[in-house]
Design an enzyme around this catalytic site. Sequence first.
Site, PDB file in Angstrom:
ATOM      1  N   ASP A  39      48.236 -43.239 -21.103  1.00 24.24           N
ATOM      2  CA  ASP A  39      47.332 -44.208 -21.436  1.00 24.24           C
ATOM      3  C   ASP A  39      48.004 -45.462 -21.167  1.00 24.24           C
ATOM      4  O   ASP A  39      49.204 -45.913 -21.810  1.00 24.24           O
ATOM      5  CB  ASP A  39      46.738 -43.877 -22.854  1.00 24.24           C
ATOM      6  CG  ASP A  39      45.499 -45.013 -23.139  1.00 24.24           C
ATOM      7  OD1 ASP A  39      44.457 -44.499 -22.982  1.00 24.24           O
ATOM      8  OD2 ASP A  39      46.209 -46.099 -23.572  1.00 24.24           O
ATOM      9  N   LEU A  40      47.515 -46.398 -20.563  1.00 22.69           N
ATOM     10  CA  LEU A  40      48.224 -47.760 -20.343  1.00 22.69           C
ATOM     11  C   LEU A  40      48.117 -48.528 -21.496  1.00 22.69           C
ATOM     12  O   LEU A  40      46.711 -48.695 -21.762  1.00 22.69           O
ATOM     13  CB  LEU A  40      47.691 -48.307 -19.256  1.00 22.69           C
ATOM     14  CG  LEU A  40      48.064 -47.659 -17.666  1.00 22.69           C
ATOM     15  CD1 LEU A  40      47.762 -48.417 -16.439  1.00 22.69           C
ATOM     16  CD2 LEU A  40      49.158 -46.878 -17.508  1.00 22.69           C
ATOM     17  N   ASP A  82      41.652 -46.320 -18.197  1.00 23.97           N
ATOM     18  CA  ASP A  82      43.094 -46.619 -18.121  1.00 23.97           C
ATOM     19  C   ASP A  82      43.969 -45.380 -18.546  1.00 23.97           C
ATOM     20  O   ASP A  82      45.153 -45.123 -18.836  1.00 23.97           O
ATOM     21  CB  ASP A  82      43.661 -47.798 -19.232  1.00 23.97           C
ATOM     22  CG  ASP A  82      43.114 -47.378 -20.592  1.00 23.97           C
ATOM     23  OD1 ASP A  82      42.591 -46.250 -20.889  1.00 23.97           O
ATOM     24  OD2 ASP A  82      43.465 -48.231 -21.619  1.00 23.97           O
TER      25      ASP A  82
END
Length: 162
Positions: A39-40, A82
């Site tokens: 997960d960015l 994301d």
Amino acid sequence: MAATDPLTGLSNRRSFDHNADVVIRNSRGQGDSALLIFDLDRLKTINDSFGHSMGDRALTTFGEVAAKSIRDEDFLARIGGDEFALLLTRVDGARAVAVAERIRCAYVSATAALGDGLSSVSVGIALSGHETSDLSALKEAADKALYAAKSSGRNQVFVAQS
């Protein structure tokens, strides 16, 4: 096209779910599998502060960095806004963590100038076992580990507890 994310060129969630499930079923008895969910961190902040083109650059950079860091038989996909998923086969926990750390560090390095240094990535890992032998169980365990990584400060790798 229905199986590909248009921004990153990686497989999309539908393709990942179908193919990963098949790979897990076919690899039983040939070694452990690991599901890594990335997960960015702070992508919304980057989008809001620097524009969506900068956020898109963060996403495409992650896809490029991750794709260069894995084997041909590993399966990488963008599964959400994301979030990315990576299925590794024939690995143990130490190897899965090493791959996650290699990708995490390479992404942070590659995006150091993006979004004023805000770009980083959190990772949750689930290893196959008796309780986590199907994709659904692996996803649930990896998501819990990802949540722990994010709630403990982000930009780190957590492995689900068996």
